[in-house]
Design a protein around this motif. Structure first.
Motif, PDB file in Angstrom:
ATOM      1  N   ALA A 145      -0.942   3.821 -14.565  1.00  0.00           N
ATOM      2  CA  ALA A 145      -1.103   2.475 -15.137  1.00  0.00           C
ATOM      3  C   ALA A 145      -0.403   1.440 -14.263  1.00  0.00           C
ATOM      4  N   VAL A 146       0.782   1.785 -13.767  1.00  0.00           N
ATOM      5  CA  VAL A 146       1.510   0.892 -12.859  1.00  0.00           C
ATOM      6  C   VAL A 146       0.704   0.676 -11.582  1.00  0.00           C
ATOM      7  N   TYR A 147       0.098   1.744 -11.075  1.00  0.00           N
ATOM      8  CA  TYR A 147      -0.751   1.630  -9.884  1.00  0.00           C
ATOM      9  C   TYR A 147      -1.919   0.682 -10.130  1.00  0.00           C
ATOM     10  N   LEU A 148      -2.582   0.826 -11.284  1.00  0.00           N
ATOM     11  CA  LEU A 148      -3.727  -0.033 -11.584  1.00  0.00           C
ATOM     12  C   LEU A 148      -3.315  -1.502 -11.645  1.00  0.00           C
ATOM     13  N   LEU A 149      -2.181  -1.768 -12.274  1.00  0.00           N
ATOM     14  CA  LEU A 149      -1.707  -3.151 -12.357  1.00  0.00           C
ATOM     15  C   LEU A 149      -1.343  -3.691 -10.981  1.00  0.00           C
ATOM     16  N   GLY A 150      -0.734  -2.857 -10.164  1.00  0.00           N
ATOM     17  CA  GLY A 150      -0.303  -3.306  -8.845  1.00  0.00           C
ATOM     18  C   GLY A 150      -1.424  -3.436  -7.843  1.00  0.00           C
ATOM     19  N   SER A 151      -2.547  -2.750  -8.105  1.00  0.00           N
ATOM     20  CA  SER A 151      -3.637  -2.753  -7.127  1.00  0.00           C
ATOM     21  C   SER A 151      -4.674  -3.831  -7.376  1.00  0.00           C
ATOM     22  N   GLY A 152      -4.606  -4.498  -8.538  1.00  0.00           N
ATOM     23  CA  GLY A 152      -5.650  -5.453  -8.901  1.00  0.00           C
ATOM     24  C   GLY A 152      -5.887  -6.529  -7.861  1.00  0.00           C
ATOM     25  N   GLU A 153      -4.828  -7.215  -7.473  1.00  0.00           N
ATOM     26  CA  GLU A 153      -4.966  -8.306  -6.499  1.00  0.00           C
ATOM     27  C   GLU A 153      -5.383  -7.777  -5.134  1.00  0.00           C
ATOM     28  N   MET A 154      -4.846  -6.623  -4.733  1.00  0.00           N
ATOM     29  CA  MET A 154      -5.155  -6.087  -3.409  1.00  0.00           C
ATOM     30  C   MET A 154      -6.599  -5.612  -3.320  1.00  0.00           C
ATOM     31  N   VAL A 155      -7.143  -5.092  -4.395  1.00  0.00           N
ATOM     32  CA  VAL A 155      -8.552  -4.678  -4.398  1.00  0.00           C
ATOM     33  C   VAL A 155      -9.450  -5.862  -4.080  1.00  0.00           C
ATOM     34  N   ARG A 156      -9.161  -6.998  -4.674  1.00  0.00           N
ATOM     35  CA  ARG A 156      -9.973  -8.190  -4.422  1.00  0.00           C
ATOM     36  C   ARG A 156      -9.827  -8.677  -2.979  1.00  0.00           C
ATOM     37  N   LEU A 205       0.818  -1.205   0.000  1.00  0.00           N
ATOM     38  CA  LEU A 205       0.000   0.000   0.000  1.00  0.00           C
ATOM     39  C   LEU A 205       0.853   1.257   0.000  1.00  0.00           C
ATOM     40  N   LEU A 206       1.964   1.229   0.706  1.00  0.00           N
ATOM     41  CA  LEU A 206       2.869   2.370   0.715  1.00  0.00           C
ATOM     42  C   LEU A 206       3.367   2.665  -0.702  1.00  0.00           C
ATOM     43  N   GLY A 207       3.782   1.619  -1.404  1.00  0.00           N
ATOM     44  CA  GLY A 207       4.245   1.798  -2.773  1.00  0.00           C
ATOM     45  C   GLY A 207       3.140   2.273  -3.700  1.00  0.00           C
ATOM     46  N   LEU A 208       1.943   1.702  -3.557  1.00  0.00           N
ATOM     47  CA  LEU A 208       0.829   2.099  -4.408  1.00  0.00           C
ATOM     48  C   LEU A 208       0.444   3.556  -4.179  1.00  0.00           C
ATOM     49  N   GLY A 209       0.429   3.979  -2.926  1.00  0.00           N
ATOM     50  CA  GLY A 209       0.084   5.367  -2.627  1.00  0.00           C
ATOM     51  C   GLY A 209       1.092   6.347  -3.200  1.00  0.00           C
ATOM     52  N   LEU A 210       2.369   5.983  -3.132  1.00  0.00           N
ATOM     53  CA  LEU A 210       3.413   6.872  -3.645  1.00  0.00           C
ATOM     54  C   LEU A 210       3.405   6.946  -5.168  1.00  0.00           C
ATOM     55  N   VAL A 211       3.150   5.816  -5.818  1.00  0.00           N
ATOM     56  CA  VAL A 211       3.178   5.793  -7.289  1.00  0.00           C
ATOM     57  C   VAL A 211       1.859   6.285  -7.875  1.00  0.00           C
ATOM     58  N   GLY A 212       0.743   5.753  -7.361  1.00  0.00           N
ATOM     59  CA  GLY A 212      -0.537   5.999  -7.999  1.00  0.00           C
ATOM     60  C   GLY A 212      -1.148   7.351  -7.717  1.00  0.00           C
ATOM     61  N   TYR A 213      -1.003   7.863  -6.510  1.00  0.00           N
ATOM     62  CA  TYR A 213      -1.675   9.111  -6.177  1.00  0.00           C
ATOM     63  C   TYR A 213      -0.711  10.266  -5.903  1.00  0.00           C
ATOM     64  N   TYR A 214       0.520   9.965  -5.498  1.00  0.00           N
ATOM     65  CA  TYR A 214       1.484  11.046  -5.293  1.00  0.00           C
ATOM     66  C   TYR A 214       2.229  11.360  -6.586  1.00  0.00           C
ATOM     67  N   LEU A 215       2.984  10.399  -7.106  1.00  0.00           N
ATOM     68  CA  LEU A 215       3.785  10.644  -8.298  1.00  0.00           C
ATOM     69  C   LEU A 215       2.907  10.989  -9.501  1.00  0.00           C
ATOM     70  N   SER A 216       1.850  10.235  -9.693  1.00  0.00           N
ATOM     71  CA  SER A 216       0.972  10.480 -10.832  1.00  0.00           C
ATOM     72  C   SER A 216       0.351  11.878 -10.765  1.00  0.00           C
TER      73      SER A 216
END
Length: 306
Positions: free
Chosen positions: A181-192, A86-97
């Protein structure tokens, strides 16, 4: 084609419920796209992307933090691995993007920015093909060709007004789309595994901490004192362009399914083009309309690949 009828993620819905779900999805897409308009208005007060994104997160953080705390108290704690993820997803998907997006908006029109961001599904497809070795089918190649021809058309048109700035801004926004796009790919399994609401709340808290921390590291605290319109526009950016679109999209997906909600979101680039004309005075040309049409046709074709 009625995607709701074949979408396994939702039960069959009545026509009134479908119309309501589509209306929510369209409204959410328009509100989310409006953040580019608000950013352009904020830049008129001579603030930079670091300050803009910090104010955006300051106004939206309380809501996401409240949801995160509620989820922490009502659901099982996350594993150490999930917390790192989640730390990585937050930094890539919502901060960096987001940061790259707002950087790019300093140089390019809101119409071009929204079109580039709308290419995110094509980047997901390309990443899966390059790194996950999934084969791209002919219909997908057609969708990619249509989308990128549209972007090239609009980009070539906008380059005539200032090649250096337009190219710089386009590259920043391109990086934003790839990061998401990287965030979406990385979040797929965690969303489920943990649910979309919990994932978004936690990731937005991580992003908010990064954006606000970046401001205090790179800028003096005195920049928190801004003219009153900056606070008003930042409040709009945080609530109407961030919080509401996130939850409206979730409600729409629950009601009509992800495919239908995604296709309703195609109104975003069109709404941004006309809002930019109405509120910012950005011209609308035949070339821009043609490029927008190609991008939308490509994304629509991609959404129907199954």
């Amino acid at each position: 084609m009625n995607n709701t009828a074949i979408d396994p993620s939702v039960a069959p819905v009545t026509r009134p419920a479908l119309v309501a779900g589509l209306a929510i999805a369209i409204a959410g897409a328009i509100l989310f796209s409006t953040k580019a308009i608000v950013a352009k208005l904020l830049y008129r007060y001579h603030i930079d992307a670091v300050t803009l994104i910090a104010f955006r997160m300051l106004f939206s953080l309380p809501v996401f933090a409240g949801v995160a705390i509620w989820k922490m108290r009502t659901e099982a704690p996350l594993s150490a691995r999930d917390r790192r993820h989640l730390l990585g997803l937050g930094l890539v998907g919502y901060y960096l993007s987001s940061y790259l997006d707002f950087l790019g908006l300093q140089y390019i029109s809101v119409g071009l920015e929204r079109l580039i961001l709308f290419l995110t599904p094509t980047f997901v497809l390309l990443i899966t093909a390059l790194f996950l070795k999934q084969r791209i089918r002919r219909i997908q190649w057609i969708a990619l060709a249509l989308s990128y021809c549209g972007i090239v058309l609009v980009l070539a048109h906008d380059l005539q007004g200032g090649a250096g700035d337009t190219a710089t801004g386009a590259l920043f926004v391109l990086g934003s789309a790839i990061a998401y796009a990287v965030y979406l790919l990385g979040s797929g399994e965690m969303v489920r595994r943990i649910g979309s609401l919990r994932l978004v709340a936690y990731a937005m808290c991580v992003s908010s901490a990064a954006c606000i921390g970046q401001f205090f590291i790179l800028r003096p605290a005195g920049l928190l004192l801004q003219p009153l319109p900056v606070y008003g526009l930042s409040l709009v950016n945080g609530i109407f362009c961030t919080i509401l679109p996130v939850f409206m999209t979730m409600v729409a997906v629950q009601r009509i399914g992800a495919p239908s909600a995604s296709q309703a979101g195609m109104i975003g680039p069109v709404s941004t083009l006309f809002l930019g004309w109405a509120l910012l005075g950005e011209p609308i040309t035949a070339v821009q309309l043609a490029g927008t049409g190609l991008v939308l046709a490509g994304i629509y074709t991609l959404s129907l690949k199954k």
